[in-house]
Design an enzyme around this catalytic site. Structure first.
Site, PDB file in Angstrom:
ATOM      1  N   HIS A 100      45.888  35.567  44.443  1.00 40.10           N
ATOM      2  CA  HIS A 100      44.721  35.794  45.303  1.00 40.10           C
ATOM      3  C   HIS A 100      44.870  37.092  46.081  1.00 40.10           C
ATOM      4  O   HIS A 100      45.925  37.716  46.068  1.00 40.10           O
ATOM      5  CB  HIS A 100      44.580  34.657  46.322  1.00 40.10           C
ATOM      6  N   GLU A 114      49.274  35.589  47.735  1.00 39.05           N
ATOM      7  CA  GLU A 114      48.229  36.354  48.395  1.00 39.05           C
ATOM      8  C   GLU A 114      48.675  37.793  48.577  1.00 39.05           C
ATOM      9  O   GLU A 114      49.711  38.054  49.168  1.00 39.05           O
ATOM     10  CB  GLU A 114      47.955  35.758  49.786  1.00 39.05           C
TER      11      GLU A 114
HETATM   12 ZN   LIG Z   1      41.308  33.815  47.185  1.00 41.06          ZN
END
Ligand SMILES: [Zn+2]
Length: 1127
Positions: free
Chosen positions: A922, A1007
């Protein structure tokens, strides 16, 4: 006992606060107190004799008993001793300063003082001297006692002071201490309502007034008190009803005009503070506008601008003006997406159902901020701290049954059996396989074109006549040498390694004029082995978009060669936000200066582009493009509106558009006016990305971080609560940046982050396929088709067995699996760049890569949401839903990619081959660095402070190993940002579902920041594709180490990697706060120190030292907020 105390002890009662103890040393019998008091005092004294060891609770109890006795005594006889006591106390406190007051408070002194006040008030007439003393002491004690207001109310002391004030309005000597006490009382919201009822608001308006050099301290305290009272909506309404708003504005102007030497900043700020609180209610804002408040504050602020010390006034004024700026709806027919995609069926509940059932006109904005509110709603807010405490932990899963892995398979195996075909490697025996020609192993190339539509390179339209418009790319390749090529000038000289050393200004379009020149595609083959412009166009042809795009953006066509220079995180320039906001306010003050000319409008689909040669020309009709409307506001300023995700009416954040027709050197300002998040890394040094076609054909095909004066703030656009899904008329935010263009006749692209389209993925996959070596086992399948008709690629990568011997085949089939996915959120393009790094590494020829392939079978879904990517969505798929909230029960019709990806994992679980590692890539818009979220039962339980149950939980700590390794080898990775807490709002995400339902212990979200790093080798730098790709490669290296660590022999030597206790302690304190707003949840809950939204802390207050020296002691809350603002 020091000398001072023994002196006063003769008087009787004395708080010996200097030594930190309370003593009642030698209470004389003269006062007639009975022997019980003496007994208690004796006890207390003994306690205090043990110095700091004294039990505070016992001391408090004894004090209370004494207090009780004094009270009873006081009712019977005149409390002769009171004045002396108060006098001494006051004296002591004056000498001792803050610490003494603190001790007095901690020993329950406040209660005693308030009781004394009550007793004294029962005398008639009350002794002025005693009242003066009592209030002076209380004024010192109050700010140090957080419960002062509550105690005063419970003791019934509030009105004693109010009544005293009413009777002594002309008595400045008594007025000041009374006001000081009232100021503290009023800071409690319940008190504020009660005091308002008793006429204190009116009293304050009698005290405050126009400029005068007299009694300024008094005035300051009165204004503070009034400001605190006006935080109550009832009081604010009272003030509006009695027409006090124009009065405040008048007084403010008067002080502004007369306080020429700026000695009374605090008074001026106090007046603004009152206005600020009154305008919290709708009526207040209306009264402010009716009284010409906008113009008054705008003009006074403009006059304050040259004096830096007046900044607090400007900032507060700006805050008030922004609040009062009439709310507008966005300049759109509807905030629903301009594109529509018919769904197979509308989901029964949820945001899409809601959207479809909305009545017309729901976009309309009314000022809803204080509708239906009544006075009761204000009462009893005393538990605020407790509420905050609970709120912090609200989102953490506390139901342990939900945290424990679910053992039972959710679907019958028969149903899952069809997924066997995606796992040929698990049964592959390579019989008849030709090891000399291993490419035969490849099946199902993803990228077979499905259609042959006509594709255009878009921006030639924007170029002057000598560049023929558009390049129709029908059928086979051309562009450069066909009959009607778009002719862009410039010689392309791709230089290995050296590309990008020059400043972008240096070279450019000066070499126009050569009529015969043709568009040269930058030859980036050596630098970008996976890029091929012609192949890209081929890929685009089979990509299906809802708007049926037929254009290709230059950056995707040319490719991006990461610059070699460093791109620093920007230092925020002081006052930028203020300047921008003032320019916005000028629109209201000087409406005639505003052009309001629509130059791009997708709502007019037949001809969205307006081109009269006088304005910039915009376009976003290409894959991943997102710009709905552009409005020229002033000559060089444009408001831009982003399109919502399809089948939704919000999620505006991702943007990608093209600009042409610019004037070189002009100071353009762009405002994206419908951002939604309450804060953004644009406030913390992140820049937008720009790609210049002139630069590209000059040999520098690349995205660069650009833009100056960037800031992000709440604006005056909002949407109705129905449109906002029940949230009270939600405001939008503006992201603004300034830009000067260096090249004439350029075509420039702007993007939120480095674009990475679905067609780019297909191109990369095809190139990877072509570059494959015989050692690599690579299979590309189409997992399923999306709602929009695009294939969702599934890759299988591992090492070919060396032979068909039993051992080899057995080892081949039994390698542990690693399951990776990315780009479920289309706006998080960084995830794709990380994935590209992973794929390139995995397919590489290095010995490490070979070892890795020999160690694992990789299953990779590189783009979980192709439709979202193609159509320029930020968050959702075509179903209008966040696919990373559908993992619990994905619908095969509405969420096919999730449904089938989950099925793959269920199949693996069913055959006892659940992956060793699952990781979903992400991007994170609110934090810096790269980090992971994982799942830990124990750490979650720990955060909820249910310590009783946590001791009997057993959990393998292996989930920490991979992030720990990454923190050691990947420079962008930060262990400190990782979290392993399971939140309720995340229970339907891939990470949590794979952990809980498949029992995968190492289930992660990785992330990557959109901004940059604040630690490690890249500290202070914005992140680029090179760093993102490196991260993807390092992830592979870490997997290899993990493999070695999971081998028991090696584990002993790496025990430090599992030294989790210290990490626990590190991360324990960081409780993430809940985030109910869907946009903000995956991108955490993290707010940096400064909140730039209009409601709070917007003013970076710098109180100058010069101000009002008479009244320098600020209440606790004041000084705290100053400190906070300065940090
Ligand atoms: Zn995301």
């Amino acid at each position: 006992m020091n000398a001072q105390c023994s002196n006063v002890s003769a008087w009787g009662l004395c708080w010996c606060v200097c030594s930190g103890t309370i003593t009642f040393p030698s209470l004389s019998l003269n006062f007639g107190l009975n022997s019980r008091v003496l007994m208690f005092l004796g006890q207390l004294e003994r306690l205090n004799g043990e110095a700091m060891l004294a039990d505070a609770e016992i001391a408090r109890q004894i004090t209370a008993k004494i207090l009780h006795l004094i009270q009873t005594q006081g009712e019977n006889t005149k409390p002769l001793y009171l004045p002396n006591v108060v006098n001494n106390t006051q004296h002591l406190l004056t000498v001792g300063g803050g610490r003494r007051v603190g001790v007095l408070v901690s020993k329950g002194g406040t209660g005693i003082l308030l009781q004394m006040l009550l007793s004294a008030s029962k005398e008639w007439p009350p002794s002025e001297e005693l009242m003066l003393q009592l209030h002076s002491v209380l004024a010192k004690v109050g700010p140090k006692d957080r419960k002062f207001g509550v105690k005063a109310r419970l003791n019934g002391a509030l009105n004693v002071t109010v009544n005293l004030l009413k009777q002594n309005l002309q008595n400045p000597k008594l007025l000041l201490p009374c006001l000081q006490v009232l100021r503290v009382y009023s800071s409690n919201s319940v008190n504020a309502v009660s005091l308002g009822k008793n006429g204190l608001v009116e009293l304050m308006f009698k005290i405050i007034g126009p400029f005068s050099k007299k009694n300024t301290s008094l005035l300051k305290v009165a204004l503070d008190t009034l400001g605190a009272l006006l935080k109550s909506k009832t009081n604010a309404r009272r003030a509006v009803d009695r027409a006090h708003v124009p009065v405040l504005l008048y007084i403010y102007q008067d002080w502004h005009r007369n306080d020429t030497r700026h000695r009374h900043m605090l008074i001026r700020k106090g007046i603004l503070g009152c206005l600020k609180n009154i305008t919290n209610i709708k009526l207040g804002r209306r009264a402010f506008l009716d009284a010409d408040g906008m113009r008054i504050l705008y003009n006074t602020s403009t006059e304050c601008l040259p004096v830096r010390t007046l900044d607090p006034l400007i900032n507060t004024s700006s805050l008030i003006m922004r609040k009062c700026f009439p709310k507008n709806r966005l300049p759109l027919p509807t905030i629903k997406s301009v594109f529509h995609h018919q769904l197979p069926h509308i989901p029964a509940g949820g945001p899409v159902a809601q959207l479809y059932s909305q009545p017309p006109g729901v976009d309309d904005v009314v000022d809803e901020s204080d509708d239906n509110e009544d006075a009761e709603a204000e009462n009893d807010t005393e538990n605020e701290e407790d509420k905050d405490l609970h709120a912090q932990n609200d989102d953490i899963e506390t139901d342990i049954s939900k945290l424990r892995p679910r053992e039972t398979p959710s679907r019958p195996f028969e149903e899952l059996k069809i997924y066997e075909r995606f796992f040929l490697e698990l049964s592959e025996d390579f019989q008849g396989f030709n090891f000399d020609n291993p490419k035969a192993a490849v099946i199902d190339p993803v990228t077979a074109p499905k259609s042959h539509c006509s594709i255009t390179v878009p921006t030639a339209q924007g170029l002057p006549p000598k560049y023929p418009t558009t390049a129709p790319l029908q059928g086979e390749r051309h562009l450069a040498k066909d009959a009607q090529p778009p002719r862009l000038t410039g010689v392309v000289c791709p230089r290995r390694g050296g590309v990008g050393e020059e400043s972008p200004v240096e070279e450019g379009a000066e070499e126009d004029g050569d009529e015969g020149a043709v568009l040269e595609v930058p030859d980036t083959a050596l630098l970008l082995p996976l890029h091929d412009p012609d192949l890209y166009v081929e890929m685009v042809k089979s990509t299906r978009s809802v708007p049926q795009y037929s254009q290709v953006a230059y950056p995707d066509y040319f490719g991006h060669v990461a610059p070699t220079f460093r791109e620093h995180i920007l230092e925020r320039v002081y006052g930028v936000q203020r300047t921008k906001i003032f320019q916005d306010i000028e629109r209201l003050i000087h409406p005639n200066d505003i052009l309001d000319k629509v130059v791009y409008d997708l709502d007019i689909q037949s001809s969205p582009v307006v081109d009269d040669g006088e304005s910039l020309k915009f376009n976003s009709q290409f894959e991943s493009g997102n710009l709905r409307k552009a409005i020229q506001v002033r000559r060089y300023e444009y408001d831009l509106v982003l399109n919502s995700d399809i089948n939704s009416n919000h999620y505006h954040q991702w943007f990608y558009f093209e600009v042409s027709g610019m004037c070189v050197g002009a100071p353009y300002r762009f405002n994206i006016i419908n951002c939604e998040k309450s804060n953004s890394q644009f406030n913390y040094g992140m820049q937008v990305l720009m790609y210049s076609v002139q630069e590209a054909i000059g040999g520098r095909p690349r995205w660069v971080r650009t833009g100056a004066d960037i800031c992000y703030y709440k604006n005056h656009f909002s949407r109705s609560s129905i449109a906002a899904g029940g949230q009270k008329g939600k405001s939008y935010y503006t992201m603004t940046f300034s830009m000067t263009f260096n090249h004439k006749d350029d075509v420039c692209y702007f993007a939120y982050h480095y674009p990475y389209t679905y067609s780019t993925l297909k191109m990369h996959l095809q190139k990877l396929e072509a570059l494959r070596t015989p050692q690599v086992y690579l299979r590309q399948d189409i997992l399923c088709e999306t709602l929009g008709g695009n294939g969702c690629p599934l890759l299988t990568i591992t090492a070919m067995p060396e032979s068909t011997s039993n051992d080899q085949i057995c080892q081949f089939r039994n390698r542990p699996l690693v399951f990776l996915s990315a780009r479920v959120h289309p706006g998080e393009t960084n995830a794709s760049w990380v994935m590209k790094g992973t794929l390139e590494f995995l397919m590489g020829t290095s010995p490490l890569a070979q070892s890795l392939r020999e160690a694992y079978i990789f299953k990779i879904v590189p783009m979980l949401n192709p439709d979202g990517v193609v159509n320029g969505n930020h968050r959702c798929s075509l179903s209008g839903e966040d696919l990373n909230r559908q993992w619990q029960s994905p619908s095969p019709e509405l969420h096919p990619t999730i449904y089938h990806t989950k099925s793959l994992l269920q199949y693996l679980t069913a055959i006892q081959r659940a992956p060793l590692v699952f990781c979903d890539y992400h991007g994170h818009s609110r934090k810096k660095n790269v980090f992971m979220y994982g799942c830990s039962l124990k750490e979650t339980v720990w955060q909820t402070n249910i310590s009783a149950t946590s001791c009997d939980l057993h959990e393998d700590l292996g989930y920490r190993t991979l992030p720990k390794i990454l923190s050691q080898i990947a420079p962008a990775f930060s262990m400190a940002s990782c979290s392993f807490v399971v939140e309720r709002s995340k229970e339907a995400t891939a990470r949590v579902v794979v952990w809980r339902e498949m029992g995968v212990q190492r289930s992660y979200t990785m992330e990557s920041t959109l901004c940059g790093c604040d630690q490690g080798k890249y500290k202070g730098l914005q992140i680029g594709t090179r760093e993102l790709e490196e991260m993807g490669a390092q992830f592979c290296v870490a997997l290899l180490r993990l493999k070695r660590l999971t081998c028991p022999l090696e584990l002993r030597n790496h025990a430090h990697l599992l030294d989790v206790e210290s990490d626990f302690i590190e991360t324990r304190c960081k409780v993430t706060s809940p985030s109910t707003y869907v946009l903000e949840d995956e991108e955490h809950s993290f707010m940096e120190e400064v909140d730039y939204s209009a409601e709070s802390g917007d003013e970076l207050e710098h109180e100058p030292d010069v101000a009002d020296t008479h009244d320098n002691h600020l209440s606790d809350s004041e000084s705290n907020s100053q400190r906070d603002a300065l940090t």
